[in-house]
Design a protein around this motif. Structure first.
Motif, mmCIF file in Angstrom:
data_model
loop_
_atom_site.group_PDB
_atom_site.id
_atom_site.type_symbol
_atom_site.label_atom_id
_atom_site.label_comp_id
_atom_site.label_asym_id
_atom_site.label_seq_id
_atom_site.Cartn_x
_atom_site.Cartn_y
_atom_site.Cartn_z
ATOM 1 N N ALA A 1 -15.613 -35.010 19.873
ATOM 2 C CA ALA A 1 -14.931 -36.381 19.879
ATOM 3 C C ALA A 1 -13.735 -36.404 20.790
ATOM 4 N N PHE A 2 -12.793 -35.412 20.796
ATOM 5 C CA PHE A 2 -11.587 -35.581 21.648
ATOM 6 C C PHE A 2 -11.415 -34.414 22.695
ATOM 7 N N GLY A 3 -12.570 -33.769 23.212
ATOM 8 C CA GLY A 3 -12.314 -32.956 24.090
ATOM 9 C C GLY A 3 -11.947 -31.351 24.102
ATOM 10 N N THR A 4 -11.745 -30.682 24.925
ATOM 11 C CA THR A 4 -11.617 -29.203 24.884
ATOM 12 C C THR A 4 -10.042 -29.316 24.447
ATOM 13 N N ALA A 5 -9.325 -30.037 24.523
ATOM 14 C CA ALA A 5 -7.877 -29.903 24.186
ATOM 15 C C ALA A 5 -7.728 -29.951 22.602
ATOM 16 N N ALA A 6 -8.686 -30.483 22.031
ATOM 17 C CA ALA A 6 -8.509 -30.570 20.623
ATOM 18 C C ALA A 6 -8.941 -29.317 19.844
ATOM 19 N N GLU A 7 -9.642 -28.310 20.486
ATOM 20 C CA GLU A 7 -10.044 -27.160 20.032
ATOM 21 C C GLU A 7 -9.043 -26.312 19.118
ATOM 22 N N GLY A 8 -7.700 -26.122 20.015
ATOM 23 C CA GLY A 8 -6.432 -25.601 19.386
ATOM 24 C C GLY A 8 -6.090 -26.236 17.992
ATOM 25 N N PRO A 9 -5.768 -27.527 18.020
ATOM 26 C CA PRO A 9 -5.404 -28.289 16.745
ATOM 27 C C PRO A 9 -6.331 -28.243 15.589
ATOM 28 N N ALA A 10 -7.739 -28.132 16.235
ATOM 29 C CA ALA A 10 -8.840 -28.129 15.207
ATOM 30 C C ALA A 10 -8.748 -26.739 14.529
ATOM 31 N N VAL A 11 -8.837 -25.739 15.129
ATOM 32 C CA VAL A 11 -8.735 -24.302 14.765
ATOM 33 C C VAL A 11 -7.392 -24.229 13.738
ATOM 34 N N LEU A 12 -6.169 -24.953 14.237
ATOM 35 C CA LEU A 12 -4.923 -24.729 13.317
ATOM 36 C C LEU A 12 -5.196 -25.562 12.077
ATOM 37 N N LEU A 13 -5.961 -26.668 12.054
ATOM 38 C CA LEU A 13 -6.188 -27.225 10.885
ATOM 39 C C LEU A 13 -7.001 -26.296 9.914
ATOM 40 N N PHE A 14 -7.814 -25.787 10.412
ATOM 41 C CA PHE A 14 -9.031 -25.119 9.600
ATOM 42 C C PHE A 14 -8.358 -23.870 9.054
ATOM 43 N N VAL A 15 -7.458 -23.205 9.706
ATOM 44 C CA VAL A 15 -6.674 -22.071 9.075
ATOM 45 C C VAL A 15 -5.746 -22.466 8.319
ATOM 46 N N VAL A 16 -4.974 -23.797 8.207
ATOM 47 C CA VAL A 16 -4.184 -24.070 7.170
ATOM 48 C C VAL A 16 -4.830 -24.273 5.809
ATOM 49 N N SER A 17 -6.060 -25.041 6.117
ATOM 50 C CA SER A 17 -6.812 -25.308 4.910
ATOM 51 C C SER A 17 -7.612 -23.995 4.303
ATOM 52 N N LEU A 18 -7.885 -23.262 5.077
ATOM 53 C CA LEU A 18 -8.561 -21.819 4.433
ATOM 54 C C LEU A 18 -7.474 -21.075 3.706
ATOM 55 N N LEU A 19 -6.262 -20.816 4.451
ATOM 56 C CA LEU A 19 -5.161 -19.986 3.901
ATOM 57 C C LEU A 19 -4.784 -20.588 2.559
ATOM 58 N N LEU A 20 -4.755 -22.010 2.509
ATOM 59 C CA LEU A 20 -4.266 -22.710 1.213
ATOM 60 C C LEU A 20 -5.509 -22.529 0.197
ATOM 61 N N HIS A 21 -6.579 -22.361 0.679
ATOM 62 C CA HIS A 21 -7.825 -22.287 -0.426
ATOM 63 C C HIS A 21 -7.919 -21.009 -0.816
ATOM 64 N N ILE A 22 -7.596 -19.951 -0.082
ATOM 65 C CA ILE A 22 -7.491 -18.553 -0.623
ATOM 66 C C ILE A 22 -6.400 -18.118 -1.446
ATOM 67 N N THR A 23 -5.362 -19.187 -1.264
ATOM 68 C CA THR A 23 -4.216 -18.940 -2.313
ATOM 69 C C THR A 23 -4.069 -19.929 -3.185
ATOM 70 N N VAL A 24 -3.561 -21.194 -3.142
ATOM 71 C CA VAL A 24 -3.631 -22.228 -3.949
ATOM 72 C C VAL A 24 -4.939 -22.503 -4.646
ATOM 73 N N GLY A 25 -5.960 -22.343 -3.900
ATOM 74 C CA GLY A 25 -7.141 -22.707 -4.561
ATOM 75 C C GLY A 25 -7.744 -21.893 -5.590
ATOM 76 N N LEU A 26 -7.556 -20.546 -5.142
ATOM 77 C CA LEU A 26 -7.947 -19.356 -6.248
ATOM 78 C C LEU A 26 -7.066 -19.482 -7.415
ATOM 79 N N ALA A 27 -5.706 -19.669 -7.041
ATOM 80 C CA ALA A 27 -4.816 -19.519 -8.236
ATOM 81 C C ALA A 27 -5.326 -20.818 -9.415
#
Length: 293
Positions: A111-137
């Protein structure tokens, strides 16, 4: 606009459909493949992307916005569950932890080109780290043990990438290229895996899936409105947040619901129908991003 939306979504849906037919034809057990992906390929993707991504004020705002996008629906689901008489532990995690990996990363790239890959991965990492901490709790109560989080390669890949980035460290180039090569395999496998998972749909759960999708759009819409008004972000990041806040639930919601025996059958319907209904919701959401300037 319609042609552009189709051109963005077609490659993603084409690979998902290919995975669906592979699942129907061969009925593969994706468990080992998904584990290799989340323990090897995705950590390589995270490291190779975040280690070289410029971390400035924009990324700090994006980190805060991503955290709000995950955590605010937890509060919004308190009155929703009371009003609709739903189990808070069953219905809340799918509203918090959305498909920010095998759907969002390729979607943002197309949708937004190769420049969006970094921010997309950053969003994924934030979500996953919260999932394995806040979500598990949230799910596990007394069973929650943080030491299990420390065993996840993705956590260490994220921390290493941020350290290399902040301290301007460089990895031996052949090793970095090898990690990049492995990481490039992560996204296609995510999409194929999603297609295989869609073969498990049971139409008896369509009511749960529709209600979950409706709640997802409502909680996501409120969350995006809060981000739009309170957090200053560049237009491209704001477009990504519009999609990020209203994505369907992540598959990991089902895996954890099954692990802790909290409405796993209901969560399965939420995940499968939520992702199937993106055929309708994603074109509409993607069209809405064109009006953000």
């Amino acid at each position: 606009m319609l042609e552009k939306v189709i051109s963005i979504l077609f490659p993603i849906f084409a690979v998902v459909i290919a995975g669906f037919f592979v699942g129907k034809q061969f009925k593969p057990d994706m468990g080992d493949i998904n584990r290799i992906n989340i323990d090897l390929m995705i950590p390589c993707l995270v490291f190779s992307t975040l280690a070289t991504m410029p971390l400035g004020k924009e990324q700090s705002s994006l980190l805060f916005a991503a955290s709000l996008a995950v955590l605010l629906p937890r509060l919004l689901m308190i009155p929703a569950c009371r009003l609709l008489k739903l189990s808070y532990k069953t219905w809340t995690p799918p509203q918090m932890f959305r498909n920010s990996g095998n759907l969002a990363i390729p979607l943002f790239g197309y949708a937004f080109g190769t420049a969006a890959e970094g921010p997309a991965v950053l969003l994924f990492v934030v979500s996953l780290l919260l999932h394995i901490t806040v979500g598990l709790a949230l799910l596990s109560n007394d069973e929650y043990q943080f030491k299990n989080v420390l065993k996840m390669p993705l956590l260490w890949a994220s921390l290493a990438a941020i350290s290399f980035n902040l301290f301007n460290l460089t990895l031996w180039k052949p090793l970095y290229e090898a990690m990049t090569l492995v990481g490039q395999a992560a996204v296609p496998i995510m999409l194929i895996s999603l297609g295989v998972q869609l073969t498990a749909i049971r139409w008896s759960g369509i009511g749960i899936g529709l209600l979950s999708t409706g709640l997802s759009l409502v909680t996501g819409g409120i969350t995006f409105a809060a981000i739009y008004h309170w957090i200053p972000l560049p237009a491209e990041h704001m477009k990504m947040l519009l999609l990020f806040t209203m994505l369907p639930p992540a598959v990991m919601n089902f895996l954890l619901a099954e692990r802790f025996r909290i409405g796993a059958d209901k969560v399965a319907s939420m995940v499968l129908f939520g992702n199937l209904l993106t055929i309708i919701t994603l074109p509409l959401l993607l069209a809405a991003t064109f009006y953000i300037e």
